[in-house]
Design an enzyme around this catalytic site. Structure first.
Site, PDB file in Angstrom:
ATOM      1  N   TYR A  16     -68.454  69.844 -18.942  1.00  0.00           N
ATOM      2  CA  TYR A  16     -66.911  70.168 -18.863  1.00  0.00           C
ATOM      3  C   TYR A  16     -66.122  70.064 -17.485  1.00  0.00           C
ATOM      4  O   TYR A  16     -65.198  69.569 -17.339  1.00  0.00           O
ATOM      5  CB  TYR A  16     -66.807  71.638 -19.365  1.00  0.00           C
ATOM      6  N   ALA A  62     -66.712  67.978 -15.163  1.00  0.00           N
ATOM      7  CA  ALA A  62     -66.814  66.388 -14.705  1.00  0.00           C
ATOM      8  C   ALA A  62     -65.742  65.932 -15.490  1.00  0.00           C
ATOM      9  O   ALA A  62     -64.613  65.224 -15.171  1.00  0.00           O
ATOM     10  CB  ALA A  62     -68.003  65.796 -15.077  1.00  0.00           C
ATOM     11  N   LYS A 116     -62.913  67.525 -16.878  1.00  0.00           N
ATOM     12  CA  LYS A 116     -61.611  68.262 -16.425  1.00  0.00           C
ATOM     13  C   LYS A 116     -61.370  67.969 -15.148  1.00  0.00           C
ATOM     14  O   LYS A 116     -59.999  68.002 -14.931  1.00  0.00           O
ATOM     15  CB  LYS A 116     -61.884  69.903 -16.513  1.00  0.00           C
TER      16      LYS A 116
END
Length: 260
Positions: free
Chosen positions: A170, A172, A174
């Site tokens: 998540y 990485a 975002k």
């Protein structure tokens, strides 16, 4: 005299509203996405709510928008698939004639520490949270360039800025959105297109409410403002960016101070 004319043009640009603009909100059937869609519609935007599997929820949002006099439609598409994202954009243009605003909001979590994180867990989160943004944005960018107007707003997260335990996939994705935002902003600034990101903190959504109460209290204790944010507070930031013509390449943090 020339200065006065320029000032009038600038004032008109700044004061122009959103009435008649057309927006796509991915993941718009619930949570942050549905609130963004309703906020835009209340400000005169014609809204396309994209959903993957939540048809009833998406149609419920459209019903609510129509009840207060707004315009919208729900379109099913898995935006992690390029062809379906392209179809979403084509259906929008066929129905409303154009696309002015793109809100890349679709996202999922598959939280596990890296030693337990499967390849499927990694791929699914990257595909939905990051690859989808390429799929949708690449599908609208030429239209926006031709019309010399566009607002692209990516919903990132403070996790993409500060990391999160058990959230390498998540985080990485975002964080990737923030780099994408800055780079595309540089490419499109001359074309009347702004590209920005909003980074929510812990927000009061169904996903957060599903967390066990004790864990939720521990999360809130980390927030300097000692509360969860609301979806309306995220939508307010999105609306601000949609209206503004001189902010681009930026990330607005709406997080109660948990990341500064």
């Amino acid at each position: 005299m020339a200065l006065l004319v320029n000032e009038k043009i600038q004032e008109k640009t700044i004061n122009d509203g959103l009435t008649g603009k057309v927006a796509i909100v991915t993941g718009g059937s619930r949570g942050i996405g549905s609130t963004i869609a309703k906020m835009l519609a209340k400000n005169g935007v014609e809204v396309v709510i994209n959903y993957n599997s939540s048809k009833d929820a998406a149609e419920s949002v459209i019903d609510e928008i129509e009840q207060f006099g707004g315009k919208g439609m729900a379109v099913q598409a898995d935006v992690s698939n390029l062809q379906e994202a392209q179809s979403l954009v084509e259906k929008t243009k066929n129905h409303f004639g154009k696309i002015d605003i793109l809100i890349n909001n679709a996202g999922i979590t598959r939280d596990r520490t890296l030693k337990k994180l499967s390849k499927d867990d990694w791929d699914e989160v990257i595909n939905v949270n990051l690859n989808s943004v390429y799929h949708t944005t690449s599908s609208v960018i030429q239209t926006m360039i031709e019309q010399q107007f566009g607002r692209i707003i990516n919903i990132s997260s403070f996790i993409g800025q500060g990391g999160g335990f058990g959230q390498t996939n998540y985080a990485a994705a975002k964080a990737g959105l923030l780099g994408f935002t800055k780079s595309l902003a540089l490419e499109t600034a001359k074309d009347g297109i702004t590209v920005n990101a909003v980074c929510p903190g812990y927000i009061e959504t169904e996903m957060v409410q599903a967390i066990p109460e004790k864990v939720r209290e521990q999360l809130i204790a980390k927030v300097p403002m000692q509360r969860l944010g609301t979806t309306s507070e995220i939508a307010d930031a999105v609306l601000f960016l949609a209206k503004n013509s001189y902010i681009t390449g930026q990330s607005i943090n709406v997080n109660g101070g948990i990341y500064m």
